[in-house]
Design a protein around this motif. Structure first.
Motif, mmCIF file in Angstrom:
data_model
loop_
_atom_site.group_PDB
_atom_site.id
_atom_site.type_symbol
_atom_site.label_atom_id
_atom_site.label_comp_id
_atom_site.label_asym_id
_atom_site.label_seq_id
_atom_site.Cartn_x
_atom_site.Cartn_y
_atom_site.Cartn_z
ATOM 1 N N ILE A 124 0.832 -1.209 0.000
ATOM 2 C CA ILE A 124 0.000 0.000 0.000
ATOM 3 C C ILE A 124 0.865 1.257 0.000
ATOM 4 O O ILE A 124 0.595 2.219 -0.732
ATOM 5 N N GLY A 125 1.923 1.262 0.822
ATOM 6 C CA GLY A 125 2.791 2.428 0.897
ATOM 7 C C GLY A 125 3.468 2.730 -0.428
ATOM 8 O O GLY A 125 3.520 3.889 -0.868
ATOM 9 N N THR A 126 3.972 1.677 -1.090
ATOM 10 C CA THR A 126 4.668 1.882 -2.360
ATOM 11 C C THR A 126 3.705 2.339 -3.448
ATOM 12 O O THR A 126 3.986 3.300 -4.178
ATOM 13 N N VAL A 127 2.564 1.673 -3.562
ATOM 14 C CA VAL A 127 1.591 2.028 -4.605
ATOM 15 C C VAL A 127 1.043 3.436 -4.381
ATOM 16 O O VAL A 127 0.877 4.215 -5.329
ATOM 17 N N SER A 128 0.764 3.787 -3.119
ATOM 18 C CA SER A 128 0.251 5.134 -2.817
ATOM 19 C C SER A 128 1.267 6.210 -3.196
ATOM 20 O O SER A 128 0.909 7.248 -3.768
ATOM 21 N N MET A 129 2.529 5.963 -2.871
ATOM 22 C CA MET A 129 3.575 6.929 -3.198
ATOM 23 C C MET A 129 3.776 7.025 -4.710
ATOM 24 O O MET A 129 4.020 8.125 -5.238
ATOM 25 N N MET A 130 3.644 5.893 -5.393
ATOM 26 C CA MET A 130 3.747 5.915 -6.854
ATOM 27 C C MET A 130 2.628 6.764 -7.449
ATOM 28 O O MET A 130 2.847 7.532 -8.393
ATOM 29 N N ALA A 131 1.418 6.630 -6.898
ATOM 30 C CA ALA A 131 0.293 7.424 -7.390
ATOM 31 C C ALA A 131 0.528 8.908 -7.121
ATOM 32 O O ALA A 131 0.292 9.756 -7.994
ATOM 33 N N TRP A 132 1.025 9.229 -5.924
ATOM 34 C CA TRP A 132 1.247 10.631 -5.560
ATOM 35 C C TRP A 132 2.320 11.274 -6.425
ATOM 36 O O TRP A 132 2.130 12.381 -6.956
ATOM 37 N N THR A 133 3.461 10.584 -6.592
ATOM 38 C CA THR A 133 4.527 11.146 -7.431
ATOM 39 C C THR A 133 4.110 11.193 -8.893
ATOM 40 O O THR A 133 4.503 12.100 -9.630
ATOM 41 N N GLY A 134 3.311 10.227 -9.334
ATOM 42 C CA GLY A 134 2.838 10.221 -10.715
ATOM 43 C C GLY A 134 1.902 11.373 -11.005
ATOM 44 O O GLY A 134 1.987 12.010 -12.057
ATOM 45 N N ILE A 135 1.007 11.663 -10.065
ATOM 46 C CA ILE A 135 0.070 12.776 -10.227
ATOM 47 C C ILE A 135 0.818 14.108 -10.258
ATOM 48 O O ILE A 135 0.546 14.990 -11.086
ATOM 49 N N ASN A 136 1.779 14.263 -9.362
ATOM 50 C CA ASN A 136 2.572 15.499 -9.339
ATOM 51 C C ASN A 136 3.392 15.662 -10.616
ATOM 52 O O ASN A 136 3.514 16.767 -11.157
ATOM 53 N N GLY A 137 3.967 14.536 -11.095
ATOM 54 C CA GLY A 137 4.784 14.595 -12.304
ATOM 55 C C GLY A 137 3.979 14.865 -13.553
ATOM 56 O O GLY A 137 4.476 15.434 -14.533
ATOM 57 N N ALA A 138 2.700 14.458 -13.538
ATOM 58 C CA ALA A 138 1.848 14.645 -14.726
ATOM 59 C C ALA A 138 1.444 16.097 -14.909
ATOM 60 O O ALA A 138 1.002 16.488 -15.999
ATOM 61 N N GLU A 139 1.571 16.911 -13.868
ATOM 62 C CA GLU A 139 1.301 18.358 -13.935
ATOM 63 C C GLU A 139 -0.092 18.658 -14.483
ATOM 64 O O GLU A 139 -0.254 19.436 -15.417
ATOM 65 N N GLY A 140 -1.094 18.007 -13.900
ATOM 66 C CA GLY A 140 -2.477 18.306 -14.269
ATOM 67 C C GLY A 140 -3.034 17.415 -15.361
ATOM 68 O O GLY A 140 -4.257 17.233 -15.448
ATOM 69 N N ASN A 141 -2.191 16.847 -16.205
ATOM 70 C CA ASN A 141 -2.661 15.970 -17.279
ATOM 71 C C ASN A 141 -2.638 14.521 -16.778
ATOM 72 O O ASN A 141 -1.808 13.712 -17.171
ATOM 73 N N VAL A 142 -3.592 14.222 -15.878
ATOM 74 C CA VAL A 142 -3.565 12.941 -15.183
ATOM 75 C C VAL A 142 -4.350 11.878 -15.942
ATOM 76 O O VAL A 142 -5.530 12.039 -16.255
ATOM 77 N N SER A 143 -3.667 10.798 -16.276
ATOM 78 C CA SER A 143 -4.275 9.585 -16.828
ATOM 79 C C SER A 143 -3.438 8.425 -16.333
ATOM 80 O O SER A 143 -2.365 8.624 -15.770
ATOM 81 N N LEU A 144 -3.931 7.210 -16.541
ATOM 82 C CA LEU A 144 -3.178 6.052 -16.078
ATOM 83 C C LEU A 144 -1.809 5.996 -16.735
ATOM 84 O O LEU A 144 -0.793 5.730 -16.078
ATOM 85 N N VAL A 145 -1.771 6.274 -18.035
ATOM 86 C CA VAL A 145 -0.503 6.228 -18.759
ATOM 87 C C VAL A 145 0.450 7.306 -18.267
ATOM 88 O O VAL A 145 1.623 7.046 -17.984
ATOM 89 N N SER A 146 -0.055 8.533 -18.137
ATOM 90 C CA SER A 146 0.818 9.631 -17.695
ATOM 91 C C SER A 146 1.267 9.410 -16.251
ATOM 92 O O SER A 146 2.393 9.755 -15.890
ATOM 93 N N LEU A 147 0.393 8.814 -15.442
ATOM 94 C CA LEU A 147 0.758 8.528 -14.058
ATOM 95 C C LEU A 147 1.911 7.537 -13.999
ATOM 96 O O LEU A 147 2.874 7.729 -13.259
ATOM 97 N N LEU A 148 1.805 6.458 -14.783
ATOM 98 C CA LEU A 148 2.857 5.432 -14.792
ATOM 99 C C LEU A 148 4.168 5.990 -15.344
ATOM 100 O O LEU A 148 5.246 5.620 -14.886
ATOM 101 N N GLU A 149 4.073 6.865 -16.337
ATOM 102 C CA GLU A 149 5.282 7.378 -16.965
ATOM 103 C C GLU A 149 5.990 8.416 -16.095
ATOM 104 O O GLU A 149 7.202 8.608 -16.224
#
Length: 523
Positions: free
Chosen positions: A273-298
């Motif tokens: 849970i900790g790793t996946v949650s942090m991945m989601a948080w850093t992915g959302i921040n990195g996507a800079e508003g353009n949030v999708s599953l692909v952009s989150l993973l990238e």
């Protein structure tokens, strides 16, 4: 000398030395040194400068600290400590006692082993030894042979670890992929995104897992395994007592009798849970508003996420151990430092292998080894469609000969990347997937494989008996995987290749059911 036949010498040196010495770290290091000698024009001072510059660049770049590599290595050390505290607190022991009261059939005992193997994916060593310790009392009671237990452990440890991004294997593979993408200036996708695309293309993993369920749920055995299972059921002989079993692993830490199932479950749940949650948080921040599953993973920061998840999990393990301390007079607070150190120390070998694999990969990339091999393939007029299956076979042979998947990953993944980039960039993901799958198969078939040895140890089985009885199952899955890679190369369709794999495994089930020995007929 770059881009010529001499550029193949460093990986060949590494491969040959691994086969001859069985010392992966030394072999990778000498392979890297060979590459530095060639790049340096056989000048001693230039060689040393190139070697150490490449080594330092693994951790410090022109932009500052290489946090990706550093965090990956720190995660491996943290993971070792988590494993130590789970064992020390008695979590594995408690789960074994819990399971013995609830599993009443042979199929249930084997399914317990399979499910545990699929859940405890954070590390293959941890998986092999923990699942063996937990399941053995249950499978012994249900008269499941020790070689069958070893097969179930082996076939659900490395296959799951190699496709899990939050395992020690996954983290290391993502790191290797990241270095490949950087060296070739590929920015279309991130290392994590590439790893996720590789998962459905790792045909051997899926074939091996399907084979496990065919054998367990279908209650069917064939090959040498048939004899051992018959003896276990009819005579209660779980292993050949005339053969010397490998000694149990000498634990540096005691195992508490006061632990509960939660001491095993909660650190793993928190890690996930900790790793996946942090991945989601850093992915959302990195996507800079353009949030999708692909952009989150990238855009997610996998290395940082692993560190955060690992530290949270370790904190939970510390808190749980504090609870055990109050109940177990045999334990003292000194074990906080000792267990942390013992766990980290258990990962030193993996850390060094990864470092030297990175180093060799960087240097052979500078040499243009992949470009040269690609030119050989082009001149041979061999269709690019067969590159994945060829890499699958080469990786299998190398892992079988050396007994190490990690060493094979370190040597062959960069080469696979070089070949794909120089021939057809669309083959990059399939080529890396083929290397990973082939290495796992070779590891399964090898009597000198560390996971084979640990699986046999955890199950209390003779090593050679384990390898001999497992090989027909592993080879059957490998043949199906190899054919699937050919179909993938020709069709270019992942869906068609996966469908073909499923059809082949269904056909294998029908054949095995027709000619194999059904377990229930022995009873």
């Amino acid at each position: 000398m770059t881009g010529t036949f001499i550029s193949v010498l460093p990986p060949l040196v590494a491969m040959l030395l691994v086969i001859l010495t069985k010392r992966v770290i030394l072999s990778l290091g000498l392979g890297a040194l060979t590459a530095a000698i060639i790049i340096g024009g056989y000048q001693p001072l230039d060689t040393l400068q190139i070697f150490f510059s490449s080594f330092i660049a693994l951790f410090i770049t022109d932009e500052g600290l290489n946090t990706w590599n550093i965090f990956i290595l720190l995660f491996l050390l943290i993971l070792g400590s988590i494993t130590a505290f789970i064992s020390l607190s008695g979590g594995s022991r408690a789960f074994g006692e819990w399971a013995m009261k609830r599993v009443k059939t042979r199929v249930g005992a084997q399914l317990l082993t399979v499910v545990l193997g699929m859940i405890l994916f954070i590390d293959d060593y941890f998986n092999a030894l923990t699942v063996g310790q937990v399941s053995r009392p249950v499978t012994d009671r249900q008269k499941v042979s020790r070689v069958k237990l070893a097969y179930l452990i082996d076939s659900t440890s490395a296959p799951l670890c190699v496709i899990s991004p939050i395992s020690s294997w996954g983290a290391s593979i993502i790191a290797l992929i990241g270095s490949i993408l950087v060296s070739h200036k590929i920015t279309d996708y991130s290392a994590f995104s590439a790893f996720m695309q590789i998962i459905p293309l790792n045909f051997y993993v899926w074939a091996a897992i399907i084979m496990v369920f065919i054998i367990v749920v279908g209650q069917i055995d064939f090959g040498p395994m048939k004899k051992h299972e018959k003896q276990a059921i009819e005579q209660g002989i779980l292993f050949d007592k005339k053969k010397q079993l490998k000694d149990e692993v000498q634990e540096e830490l005691p195992i508490s009798t006061k632990g509960t199932v939660g001491h095993l479950v909660w650190p793993i749940i928190v890690l996930f849970i900790g790793t996946v949650s942090m991945m989601a948080w850093t992915g959302i921040n990195g996507a800079e508003g353009n949030v999708s599953l692909v952009s989150l993973l990238e855009n997610t920061d996998v290395a940082l996420s692993l560190i955060v998840g690992g530290l949270l999990s370790l904190a939970v393990a510390y808190v749980q151990f504090a609870q055990v301390l109050k109940k177990d007079d045999k334990l003292t607070s000194n074990f906080y430092l000792k267990a942390t150190w013992v766990g980290m120390k258990s990962m030193f070998g993996s850390v060094l292998i990864l470092i030297f694999a990175w180093l060799l990969g960087d240097l052979i990339s500078q040499l243009g080894t992949g470009e040269y091999l690609a030119s050989v393939i082009n001149q041979s007029n061999l269709s690019h469609d067969f590159i994945p299956v060829i890499l699958f076979i080469i990786a299998a042979l190398m892992a079988f000969s050396t007994g190490t998947s990690w060493g094979s990953f370190g040597i062959l993944l960069p080469i696979a990347g070089d070949i794909a980039v120089a021939t057809d960039i669309s083959l990059l993901i399939p080529a890396m997937a083929a290397v990973l799958g082939g290495a796992v198969f070779g590891d399964h078939a090898s009597p000198i494989s560390d996971t084979s040895i640990l699986s046999a140890t955890g199950a209390g089985s003779n090593l050679i008996d384990h390898v001999i009885t497992q090989f027909p199952y592993a080879f059957t899955a490998a043949v199906a995987a190899a054919i699937s890679y050919i179909i993938l190369g020709v069709s270019g369709s992942v869906i068609i290749a996966l469908a073909a794999l499923i059809v082949m495994m269904a056909g294998i089930f029908l054949v095995v059911k027709m000619f194999g020995t059904k377990t229930e007929k022995m009873i």
